[in-house]
Design a protein around this motif. Structure first.
Motif, PDB file in Angstrom:
ATOM      1  N   SER A 132      11.062  29.082  29.156  1.00 56.66           N
ATOM      2  CA  SER A 132      11.792  28.032  29.861  1.00 56.66           C
ATOM      3  C   SER A 132      11.268  26.641  29.507  1.00 56.66           C
ATOM      4  O   SER A 132      12.016  25.663  29.507  1.00 56.66           O
ATOM      5  N   LEU A 322      24.635  30.653  37.437  1.00 56.74           N
ATOM      6  CA  LEU A 322      23.877  31.192  38.564  1.00 56.74           C
ATOM      7  C   LEU A 322      24.742  32.102  39.420  1.00 56.74           C
ATOM      8  O   LEU A 322      24.358  33.236  39.736  1.00 56.74           O
ATOM      9  N   GLU A 326      24.321  36.354  39.411  1.00 57.04           N
ATOM     10  CA  GLU A 326      23.826  36.966  40.638  1.00 57.04           C
ATOM     11  C   GLU A 326      24.913  37.779  41.330  1.00 57.04           C
ATOM     12  O   GLU A 326      24.633  38.800  41.966  1.00 57.04           O
ATOM     13  N   ARG A 361      20.251  37.175  34.453  1.00 55.08           N
ATOM     14  CA  ARG A 361      19.579  36.190  35.298  1.00 55.08           C
ATOM     15  C   ARG A 361      18.322  35.629  34.639  1.00 55.08           C
ATOM     16  O   ARG A 361      17.598  34.838  35.240  1.00 55.08           O
ATOM     17  N   ILE A 362      18.087  36.054  33.377  1.00 54.49           N
ATOM     18  CA  ILE A 362      16.884  35.620  32.665  1.00 54.49           C
ATOM     19  C   ILE A 362      17.225  34.825  31.412  1.00 54.49           C
ATOM     20  O   ILE A 362      16.767  33.693  31.244  1.00 54.49           O
ATOM     21  N   THR A 366      16.817  31.011  33.134  1.00 53.62           N
ATOM     22  CA  THR A 366      16.668  31.869  34.311  1.00 53.62           C
ATOM     23  C   THR A 366      17.400  31.285  35.517  1.00 53.62           C
ATOM     24  O   THR A 366      17.756  30.101  35.556  1.00 53.62           O
ATOM     25  N   SER A 367      17.599  32.125  36.528  1.00 56.07           N
ATOM     26  CA  SER A 367      18.224  31.640  37.763  1.00 56.07           C
ATOM     27  C   SER A 367      17.404  30.506  38.378  1.00 56.07           C
ATOM     28  O   SER A 367      17.957  29.566  38.962  1.00 56.07           O
ATOM     29  N   GLU A 368      16.077  30.580  38.225  1.00 55.93           N
ATOM     30  CA  GLU A 368      15.222  29.519  38.763  1.00 55.93           C
ATOM     31  C   GLU A 368      15.461  28.195  38.034  1.00 55.93           C
ATOM     32  O   GLU A 368      15.497  27.127  38.653  1.00 55.93           O
ATOM     33  N   ILE A 369      15.643  28.272  36.723  1.00 52.39           N
ATOM     34  CA  ILE A 369      15.931  27.070  35.947  1.00 52.39           C
ATOM     35  C   ILE A 369      17.281  26.489  36.356  1.00 52.39           C
ATOM     36  O   ILE A 369      17.446  25.269  36.501  1.00 52.39           O
ATOM     37  N   GLN A 370      18.277  27.355  36.570  1.00 49.43           N
ATOM     38  CA  GLN A 370      19.598  26.871  36.988  1.00 49.43           C
ATOM     39  C   GLN A 370      19.499  26.169  38.350  1.00 49.43           C
ATOM     40  O   GLN A 370      20.106  25.109  38.561  1.00 49.43           O
ATOM     41  N   ARG A 371      18.740  26.742  39.259  1.00 47.27           N
ATOM     42  CA  ARG A 371      18.574  26.111  40.579  1.00 47.27           C
ATOM     43  C   ARG A 371      17.843  24.775  40.449  1.00 47.27           C
ATOM     44  O   ARG A 371      18.142  23.814  41.161  1.00 47.27           O
ATOM     45  N   HIS A 372      16.885  24.720  39.537  1.00 46.16           N
ATOM     46  CA  HIS A 372      16.166  23.464  39.304  1.00 46.16           C
ATOM     47  C   HIS A 372      17.125  22.390  38.794  1.00 46.16           C
ATOM     48  O   HIS A 372      17.078  21.236  39.260  1.00 46.16           O
TER      49      HIS A 372
END
Length: 384
Positions: A132, A322, A326, A361-362, A366-372
């Protein structure tokens, strides 16, 4: 707002769906069982896709592609996404749109052969210490007279074993703040110093391989540079936006297939004297699956529409990826629950869809990057 498909869009959906059911579904079991997409099968699918006008559909008409707009491309990708990734992505290739940034000579050597199905590209960004965090890339390209010398290692490089050349992101310097600057190079995989190794065994997308590529003091000419020196991030951004939409669209297709199978099973399977779909525990699952799928589809199509208007932001695209990835995880899991034990057996495609859903989701962020990305877009206007 007009949500109706045009006659052309309906035709593309029908042709693509028929191609998937006729040419790709019959080979799913073999690819899943062996974990291999035979080269001769890939070549056969490629030939048929070219004849059907489905190959390189993401490319402009000016270079021989189908010239589909983003909305139509989402509809196209959704149909392809219903089947094995190895079959639809390797056999019905969509060359990287980064190649559109090439010089006339680079277009002749790389882009146009890809559109014609004569060459295959792969893109190398990820490294063992840089996923990432793209700024952490260590692969370096340094000038040597009129040439460049490249050293470093890339991994998780999708379908590199079927590719002819690599689109490589490498460090080429630092900016005024001391941060690394990146550039993109086109490197033929038979160039001396390039070594291709088998990658890792993956539970998702069997037959769609990943590889490790070592660059050991690889010498390439100055015309291997794609675009301007130091502008690799900007070029990579054009690719990431379109591929994240593509990921969202293929997730819609797999979720729709899983839902269709679940509805049929819930209507036909009887327990305690009635179809299991009449039991609230199953019926509510179907309702939630359908609602989540509809929401993800509308969000993805709306983002594609904004993309066509030149108005799509990174946050728009992040929301689509995202939500769709999900949603697929939820739908695949519930589909297996509705089918019970049979859902996990390989007589049905559900266990494959369930396994394949996990990687979405990776990769491509990643989903975390999309949320960021989404959160940052909300906070920045307020100075936070």
């Amino acid at each position: 707002m007009d949500f109706a498909l045009t006659d052309e869009q309906r035709s593309i959906v029908e042709v693509t769906r028929a191609f998937v059911e006729r040419e790709l579904y019959p080979h799913e079991e073999e690819v899943e069982r062996t974990g291999v997409l035979p080269p001769e099968l890939a070549a056969e699918i490629r030939r048929k896709a070219l004849a059907a006008g489905l190959y390189a559909a993401n490319m402009p008409e000016q270079v021989g592609g189908a010239g589909l707009d983003a909305v139509t491309l989402v509809l196209f990708e959704k149909e392809l996404g219903k089947t094995s990734y190895a079959l639809h992505y390797t056999g019905v290739a969509r060359p990287s749109n980064i190649l559109l940034a090439g010089t006339p000579d680079q277009r002749e050597r790389y882009l146009l052969p890809c559109v014609r199905g004569e060459r295959v590209d792969c893109l190398a960004m990820t490294e063992p210490e840089a996923g990432s965090d793209v700024r952490a890339i260590r692969t370096r390209a340094t000038r040597d007279g009129d040439d460049w010398r490249i050293s470093g290692t890339k991994h998780f490089i999708s379908h590199a074993d079927a590719a002819d050349f690599v689109i490589l992101l490498a460090r080429t310097g630092t900016d005024d703040t001391g941060r690394a600057t990146m550039s993109i190079f086109l490197v033929d995989l038979d160039t001396p110093g390039v070594a291709l190794h088998d990658g890792y065994r993956n539970v998702s997308h069997r037959g769609y391989t990943n590889s490790i590529i070592d660059f050991d003091d690889v010498r390439v000419p100055s015309d291997a540079l794609l675009g301007e020196e130091g502008q690799g991030f900007a070029l990579a951004g054009t690719w990431l936006g379109s591929t994240r939409l593509q990921v969202a669209a293929t997730c819609l297709g797999r979720a729709e297939r899983a839902l269709d199978l679940s509805v049929t099973h819930a209507a036909r399977r009887k327990q305690f004297g009635q179809p299991i779909g009449r039991f609230q525990g199953v019926g509510f699952k179907l309702a939630d699956m359908a609602t989540e799928l509809r929401a993800a589809e509308l969000l993805t199509l709306h983002t594609a529409w904004r993309y066509d208007q030149g108005a799509a932001t990174d946050a728009d695209i992040a929301m689509a990826k995202l939500k769709a990835t999900e949603m697929l995880a939820m739908v695949a899991d519930e589909a297996i629950q509705i089918h019970g034990g049979m859902g996990l057996m390989d007589e049905l495609p559900l266990e494959r869809i369930w396994r394949d859903a996990r990687i979405e989701r990776i990769w491509d962020g990643t989903s975390e990057i999309q949320r960021h990305i989404i959160a940052r877009s909300m906070l920045r206007p307020l100075g936070a």
